[in-house]
Design a protein around this motif. Sequence first.
Motif, PDB file in Angstrom:
ATOM      1  N   PRO A   1      20.259  31.160  -4.457  1.00  0.00           N
ATOM      2  CA  PRO A   1      21.108  30.838  -5.607  1.00  0.00           C
ATOM      3  C   PRO A   1      20.570  31.447  -6.907  1.00  0.00           C
ATOM      4  CG  PRO A   1      19.698  28.988  -5.086  1.00  0.00           C
ATOM      5  CD  PRO A   1      19.456  30.020  -4.019  1.00  0.00           C
TER       6      PRO A   1
ATOM      7  N   ASP B   1      25.000  27.812  -4.671  1.00  0.00           N
ATOM      8  CA  ASP B   1      25.002  27.487  -6.100  1.00  0.00           C
ATOM      9  C   ASP B   1      24.078  26.295  -6.380  1.00  0.00           C
ATOM     10  OD1 ASP B   1      25.926  27.708  -8.805  1.00  0.00           O
ATOM     11  OD2 ASP B   1      27.284  26.024  -8.438  1.00  0.00           O
TER      12      ASP B   1
ATOM     13  N   HIS C   1      24.511  24.625 -14.901  1.00  0.00           N
ATOM     14  CA  HIS C   1      23.144  24.676 -14.403  1.00  0.00           C
ATOM     15  C   HIS C   1      22.171  24.275 -15.497  1.00  0.00           C
ATOM     16  CE1 HIS C   1      23.289  27.580 -10.716  1.00  0.00           C
ATOM     17  NE2 HIS C   1      24.237  26.677 -10.660  1.00  0.00           N
TER      18      HIS C   1
END
Length: 162
Positions: free
Chosen positions: A73, A130, A20
Motif C-alpha cells: 500500500p 489501501d 490516510h
Amino acid sequence: MNAFKPFFLVYEYYNVDLNHFFRTGSRSESFSVLSGGAGPGWRDTKGYFLAWRQASQGAVPVCRFYGTPGKGPNSHFYTADPGECNQVKNDPGWTYEGIAFYVKLPVNNTCPGDTIPIYRLYNNRWMYNDSNHRFTTDTTEVKAMALKNWVSEGLVMCGAGG
C-alpha cells in the motif's frame, strides 16, 4: 529546553484525499510533507507525542516500513514489537526503512507511569491494497474512529511524558 533534549516530537499528518494518517519524528520530513513533497492534501493534525531520540531509559526502537511500490500500500507502518518488526521485514509488501524513533513498551497492557499510551488503529482496507494505520494518544479519537469502521488494535507503545 534542556528538559526535552532526550526527546523529540513525533508529528501526525492526515491526508484529506486519501483518508490516510502519517507520522514522522523528522523535522525536515515534516516540512516536506507540509510543503507538498508527499503530494497534495496533507494537513497537520497537531496530534503530537514525544519519543526518545535513542535507546535510553528503557526505550526500544520503533521499526518504520513503507509499502513496497507495485506490491504494498501507499502507506507507512510502525511497530515497537520486535517479533512484529521481524515478521513485517519478511513481508514482500513492505520495505523496511529503519528506526523511526524510540518508545517504551506496555507491560500487561499498561504503560509505565512516566509515559503516555499510544494506540494503533487500522482502516482494514487490505483487500484494496489501501492499508493505513493511525497512532494516537487520544482515547476519544480511538472511539470516534472505531465508529468509522477503523479497527482498534489497542495499546501498542508508550511515548515520553506522563
